[in-house]
Write a protein that holds these residues in place. Structure first.
Motif, PDB file in Angstrom:
ATOM      1  N   LYS A  60      19.487  14.160  23.690  1.00  0.00           N
ATOM      2  CA  LYS A  60      18.916  15.300  24.406  1.00  0.00           C
ATOM      3  C   LYS A  60      19.911  16.440  24.560  1.00  0.00           C
ATOM      4  CE  LYS A  60      15.698  12.645  27.228  1.00  0.00           C
ATOM      5  NZ  LYS A  60      15.265  12.359  28.603  1.00  0.00           N
ATOM      6  N   VAL A  61      21.133  16.257  24.051  1.00  0.00           N
ATOM      7  CA  VAL A  61      22.183  17.268  24.181  1.00  0.00           C
ATOM      8  C   VAL A  61      22.225  18.107  22.905  1.00  0.00           C
ATOM      9  CG1 VAL A  61      24.649  17.654  24.504  1.00  0.00           C
ATOM     10  CG2 VAL A  61      23.511  15.785  25.703  1.00  0.00           C
ATOM     11  N   TYR A  62      22.130  19.429  23.080  1.00  0.00           N
ATOM     12  CA  TYR A  62      22.135  20.373  21.979  1.00  0.00           C
ATOM     13  C   TYR A  62      23.357  21.270  22.137  1.00  0.00           C
ATOM     14  CZ  TYR A  62      17.269  18.933  21.581  1.00  0.00           C
ATOM     15  OH  TYR A  62      16.120  18.202  21.443  1.00  0.00           O
ATOM     16  N   ASN A  63      24.018  21.600  21.035  1.00  0.00           N
ATOM     17  CA  ASN A  63      25.210  22.438  21.081  1.00  0.00           C
ATOM     18  C   ASN A  63      24.912  23.790  20.456  1.00  0.00           C
ATOM     19  OD1 ASN A  63      27.222  20.479  22.124  1.00  0.00           O
ATOM     20  ND2 ASN A  63      26.504  19.366  20.335  1.00  0.00           N
ATOM     21  N   TYR A  64      25.242  24.852  21.199  1.00  0.00           N
ATOM     22  CA  TYR A  64      24.973  26.210  20.741  1.00  0.00           C
ATOM     23  C   TYR A  64      26.263  27.020  20.722  1.00  0.00           C
ATOM     24  CZ  TYR A  64      23.281  31.011  20.755  1.00  0.00           C
ATOM     25  OH  TYR A  64      23.068  32.329  20.456  1.00  0.00           O
ATOM     26  N   MET A  65      26.714  27.385  19.552  1.00  0.00           N
ATOM     27  CA  MET A  65      27.824  28.325  19.356  1.00  0.00           C
ATOM     28  C   MET A  65      29.048  28.061  20.231  1.00  0.00           C
ATOM     29  SD  MET A  65      26.585  30.110  17.000  1.00  0.00           S
ATOM     30  CE  MET A  65      26.321  31.787  16.592  1.00  0.00           C
ATOM     31  N   LYS A  66      29.485  26.844  20.295  1.00  0.00           N
ATOM     32  CA  LYS A  66      30.701  26.460  21.021  1.00  0.00           C
ATOM     33  C   LYS A  66      30.639  26.744  22.525  1.00  0.00           C
ATOM     34  CE  LYS A  66      33.603  26.918  16.993  1.00  0.00           C
ATOM     35  NZ  LYS A  66      34.776  27.490  16.386  1.00  0.00           N
ATOM     36  N   THR A  67      29.432  26.883  23.070  1.00  0.00           N
ATOM     37  CA  THR A  67      29.283  27.006  24.517  1.00  0.00           C
ATOM     38  C   THR A  67      29.089  25.613  25.086  1.00  0.00           C
ATOM     39  OG1 THR A  67      26.883  27.293  24.359  1.00  0.00           O
ATOM     40  CG2 THR A  67      28.212  29.303  24.319  1.00  0.00           C
ATOM     41  N   ALA A  68      28.942  25.522  26.384  1.00  0.00           N
ATOM     42  CA  ALA A  68      28.695  24.219  27.009  1.00  0.00           C
ATOM     43  C   ALA A  68      27.416  23.615  26.427  1.00  0.00           C
ATOM     44  CB  ALA A  68      28.561  24.377  28.513  1.00  0.00           C
ATOM     45  N   PRO A  69      27.402  22.316  26.196  1.00  0.00           N
ATOM     46  CA  PRO A  69      26.194  21.673  25.661  1.00  0.00           C
ATOM     47  C   PRO A  69      24.990  21.921  26.571  1.00  0.00           C
ATOM     48  CG  PRO A  69      28.044  20.159  25.628  1.00  0.00           C
ATOM     49  CD  PRO A  69      28.483  21.364  26.410  1.00  0.00           C
ATOM     50  N   ILE A  70      23.838  22.009  25.966  1.00  0.00           N
ATOM     51  CA  ILE A  70      22.584  22.254  26.685  1.00  0.00           C
ATOM     52  C   ILE A  70      21.746  20.983  26.606  1.00  0.00           C
ATOM     53  CG2 ILE A  70      20.465  23.632  26.753  1.00  0.00           C
ATOM     54  CD1 ILE A  70      22.185  25.837  25.280  1.00  0.00           C
ATOM     55  N   THR A  71      21.327  20.474  27.748  1.00  0.00           N
ATOM     56  CA  THR A  71      20.499  19.272  27.786  1.00  0.00           C
ATOM     57  C   THR A  71      19.043  19.677  28.002  1.00  0.00           C
ATOM     58  OG1 THR A  71      22.332  17.999  28.698  1.00  0.00           O
ATOM     59  CG2 THR A  71      20.134  17.051  28.923  1.00  0.00           C
ATOM     60  N   LEU A  72      18.179  19.213  27.107  1.00  0.00           N
ATOM     61  CA  LEU A  72      16.740  19.463  27.236  1.00  0.00           C
ATOM     62  C   LEU A  72      16.041  18.175  27.640  1.00  0.00           C
ATOM     63  CD1 LEU A  72      16.057  21.724  24.119  1.00  0.00           C
ATOM     64  CD2 LEU A  72      16.558  22.413  26.464  1.00  0.00           C
ATOM     65  N   GLU A  73      14.759  18.269  27.939  1.00  0.00           N
ATOM     66  CA  GLU A  73      14.007  17.117  28.427  1.00  0.00           C
ATOM     67  C   GLU A  73      13.628  16.136  27.336  1.00  0.00           C
ATOM     68  OE1 GLU A  73      11.086  20.207  27.180  1.00  0.00           O
ATOM     69  OE2 GLU A  73      12.928  20.254  28.351  1.00  0.00           O
ATOM     70  N   ALA A  74      13.820  16.513  26.063  1.00  0.00           N
ATOM     71  CA  ALA A  74      13.470  15.611  24.963  1.00  0.00           C
ATOM     72  C   ALA A  74      14.489  15.727  23.836  1.00  0.00           C
ATOM     73  CB  ALA A  74      12.078  15.933  24.431  1.00  0.00           C
ATOM     74  N   ALA A  75      14.743  14.617  23.190  1.00  0.00           N
ATOM     75  CA  ALA A  75      15.636  14.575  22.033  1.00  0.00           C
ATOM     76  C   ALA A  75      14.831  14.860  20.767  1.00  0.00           C
ATOM     77  CB  ALA A  75      16.279  13.197  21.939  1.00  0.00           C
ATOM     78  N   PRO A  76      15.488  15.341  19.721  1.00  0.00           N
ATOM     79  CA  PRO A  76      14.795  15.500  18.445  1.00  0.00           C
ATOM     80  C   PRO A  76      14.286  14.143  17.955  1.00  0.00           C
ATOM     81  CG  PRO A  76      16.981  16.500  18.370  1.00  0.00           C
ATOM     82  CD  PRO A  76      16.895  15.731  19.636  1.00  0.00           C
ATOM     83  N   GLU A  77      13.129  14.166  17.298  1.00  0.00           N
ATOM     84  CA  GLU A  77      12.525  12.942  16.785  1.00  0.00           C
ATOM     85  C   GLU A  77      12.209  13.109  15.308  1.00  0.00           C
ATOM     86  OE1 GLU A  77       9.003  12.328  19.142  1.00  0.00           O
ATOM     87  OE2 GLU A  77      10.152  11.956  20.973  1.00  0.00           O
ATOM     88  N   LEU A  78      12.373  12.053  14.542  1.00  0.00           N
ATOM     89  CA  LEU A  78      12.019  12.046  13.128  1.00  0.00           C
ATOM     90  C   LEU A  78      10.670  11.347  12.980  1.00  0.00           C
ATOM     91  CD1 LEU A  78      13.126  12.857  10.342  1.00  0.00           C
ATOM     92  CD2 LEU A  78      14.038  10.546  10.154  1.00  0.00           C
TER      93      LEU A  78
END
Length: 96
Positions: A60-78
């Motif tokens: 659920k942790v996404y990284n954007y341009m070397k800023t603090a990681p962003i946690t969303l309510e859902a993880a990517p799914e395949l």
């Protein structure tokens, strides 16, 4: 669920609500229509969107341009070979 991005409509890569009711959309289709390149990074076992956004399946942790990681309510799914992310990935992480 029909999906319209940048006035382009598709029904072959549909969105869906995951088990928690979160709208999940196909990453490559949506990002591509918004002008982002999407590629798999073998060394990191992650997906890169554009020049500095990374994500990993199941996290659920996404990284954007070397800023603090962003946690969303859902993880990517395949699903059937297609990576889906929560709809708010584009507003919260990519700042669209």
């Amino acid at each position: 669920m029909e999906l319209v991005v940048a006035e382009k409509r598709t029904t072959n890569k549909t969105s869906y609500n995951n088990k928690d009711g979160i709208v999940m959309v196909p990453l490559r289709f949506v990002a591509g229509e918004l002008g982002f390149e999407v590629k798999w990074e073998d060394k990191l076992s992650s997906i890169m969107v554009g020049k500095g956004t990374t994500l990993q399946l199941g996290s659920k942790v996404y990284n954007y341009m070397k800023t603090a990681p962003i946690t969303l309510e859902a993880a990517p799914e395949l699903v059937d070979g297609v990576t889906f992310v929560p709809l708010n990935f584009f507003t919260e992480v990519l700042k669209m």
